[in-house]
Write an enzyme that holds these catalytic residues in place. Structure first.
Site, PDB file in Angstrom:
ATOM      1  N   SER A 183       0.553  -1.225   0.066  1.00 27.92           N
ATOM      2  CA  SER A 183       0.800   0.030   0.144  1.00 27.92           C
ATOM      3  C   SER A 183       0.876   1.002   0.082  1.00 27.92           C
ATOM      4  CB  SER A 183      -0.826  -0.444   0.979  1.00 27.92           C
ATOM      5  OG  SER A 183      -2.139   0.442   1.168  1.00 27.92           O
ATOM      6  N   TYR A 184       0.844   2.065   0.461  1.00 28.67           N
ATOM      7  CA  TYR A 184       1.508   3.300   0.555  1.00 28.67           C
ATOM      8  C   TYR A 184       2.998   3.325   1.222  1.00 28.67           C
ATOM      9  CZ  TYR A 184       2.660   8.082   1.533  1.00 28.67           C
ATOM     10  OH  TYR A 184       2.883  10.041   1.392  1.00 28.67           O
ATOM     11  N   ASP A 393      -7.955  -6.297  -5.569  1.00 28.47           N
ATOM     12  CA  ASP A 393      -8.066  -5.644  -4.573  1.00 28.47           C
ATOM     13  C   ASP A 393      -8.338  -4.053  -5.374  1.00 28.47           C
ATOM     14  OD1 ASP A 393      -7.217  -2.634  -2.302  1.00 28.47           O
ATOM     15  OD2 ASP A 393      -5.483  -3.574  -3.339  1.00 28.47           O
TER      16      ASP A 393
END
Length: 473
Positions: A183-184, A393
């Site tokens: 993710s980040y 996702d």
């Protein structure tokens, strides 16, 4: 004698299972520091044969900043295994609460809350280190104000953490070192790798880190392609209408750092759909416990000004958490006996432990619009790079990652081919010059949660620098 002398690998037979535990002869002062961080047992923990440690490493004495870590030796022959650092994103989300407790660590937090051993834990492949960064995330703290938060500070503090952690655990300093995250952490991981890469060029033997590569999953890498991919994925998976899709395409320009009020208006309609289905796993049932963290941040988006920066929009949908198991981890890590066993919260932080810190998320002011120049630099520098993507996702969808990697402009050495986990297709893979991309079929945002067996297979092949099998076996 130096700080560290490698001794013998001793094979022990415990509970009828053979395991190989490495023994080192350490300087007594170093040994005492390690012993102070050693975990003997956690509440509800199943018995294991490997050692684990947790505690604080100071990264800035002036501001009283200390980062919290949790480290697991490999299940077998730790002296011979690489060291793998795992980072979660947000920004503001805990690698302890997500990566360790919900995804790839040895102990998964289940309803009760209780710990259950993860049969597909990644410390079967490597010595496994989890870090909560920056200060303000999880148990990590600062004795003063958090100050300016962002990509650069996080990378520098994480590098300082590693240098100081290796002073406490010098026996791992010569092991191959890798970084992974999701993710980040598509920002965190390459940015930290770049700091290590640059500092290694001017470092001495004591500060050199043996970085070999990094692997990131469902990773935010480039704002333009991330956002365009999200919209295209939603339309391609029948989540939004033709009309809304066309309106977003007409009114939103994701190649600029500012979004107009007209763009925000149509994006609010797009976001509303994900209040009734799970953005992070498109075909999973919604959580009966609700989505409190997502709800609170979505509500702030209705108060958007006439224009909004790209990153302000990005953080309205925090990346890297699963609200359905939020309550179990939150309850477990707020237990005083758990904190005592982890050597955590020694300063008695004035706020409860949370999976994701809104304070950190809202204070994030420094971010890179695109990480691709860093990725290209590290590829050219000989750093191994793998990218994986769970294909259900909607938050950082496979579509976004494909657009992003195409933007890198790397030559393809082996085009789209299936890879296998035994007789089943695990996903597809494409090999570029200097980078491998892997999809994980049927997995959501947190791939190790949805596909634990295949995720362990992927990390083993990455660390060994071996291609995934292209035929059933």
């Amino acid at each position: 004698m130096g700080l560290l002398t490698f001794a013998l690998c001793l094979c022990l037979c415990i509970f009828g299972l053979s395991s190989c535990v490495s023994s080192w002869e350490l300087d007594p002062e170093i040994e005492a520091l390690q012993e102070a961080d050693r975990i003997t047992a956690l509440p509800t923990q199943p018995p294991v044969n490997f050692r684990q440690y947790s505690g604080y490493v100071t990264v800035d004495e002036t501001y009283g900043k200390a980062l919290f870590y949790w480290f697991f030796e490999a299940t077998q022959k730790p002296a011979e295994k690489p060291l793998l650092l795992w980072l979660n994103g947000g920004p503001g989300c805990s690698s302890i609460g997500f990566g360790e407790a919900q995804e790839l660590g040895p102990f998964l937090v289940k309803e009760g809350p209780i710990l259950k051993f993860n049969n597909y834990t990644w410390n079967k492949a490597a010595n496994l280190l989890f870090l909560d960064a920056p200060a303000g995330v999880g148990f990590s703290y600062s004795n003063t104000t958090l100050g300016t938060l962002g990509d650069n500070t996080t990378a520098l503090d994480s590098h300082t953490f590693l240098l100081n952690w290796f002073k406490r655990f010098p026996q791992y300093k010569s092991n191959e070192f890798y970084i992974s995250g999701e993710s980040y952490a598509g920002h965190y991981v390459p940015q930290l790798a770049e700091v290590i890469f640059d500092e290694n060029k001017k470092s001495n033997k004591d500060s050199y880190i043996n970085l070999k590569g990094f692997m990131i999953g469902n990773a935010l890498l480039d704002f333009e392609t991330d956002q365009n991919g999200m919209i295209d994925y939603a339309w391609g998976h029948a989540v939004i209408s033709d009309g809304l899709y066309e309106a977003i395409k007409a009114k939103c320009n994701f190649s600029t750092p500012t979004l107009t009020a007209e763009c925000m208006d149509v994006l609010s309609q797009y976001n509303a759909v994900y209040s009734i289905i799970d953005m992070y796993s498109l075909y999973s049932p919604t959580c009966p416990l609700g989505r409190p963290f997502a709800k609170s941040t979505m509500e702030t988006q209705t108060l958007a000004p006439k224009s909004l920066s790209a990153f302000e929009f990005l953080r309205k949908i925090p990346a890297g958490y699963d609200p359905c198991i939020m309550n179990h981890a939150t309850a477990y890590f707020n237990r005083p006996d758990v904190q005592e066993a982890l050597h955590a919260n020694l300063t008695k932080i004035s706020y409860p432990w949370t999976l994701c810190s809104l304070k950190v998320n809202n204070a994030w002011t420094d971010f890179d619009f695109s990480i691709l120049p860093i990725v290209r630099k590290l590829i050219d520098g000989g750093i191994r790079v793998w990218v994986f993507s769970g294909d259900t996702d909607g938050r950082v969808p496979v579509t976004s990652t494909r657009y992003t990697l195409n933007k890198l402009g790397l030559n393809i050495t082996e085009d789209w081919t299936p890879w296998y986990n035994h007789r089943e297709v695990g996903g597809w893979t494409i090999t570029y010059e200097g980078l491998s991309f892997i999809t994980v079929r049927g997995a959501g945002h947190q791939v190790p949660t949805f596909a634990p067996k295949r995720s362990l297979q992927i990390i083993r092949h990455f660390l060994a620098n071996e291609k995934l099998p292209s035929a059933a076996f």
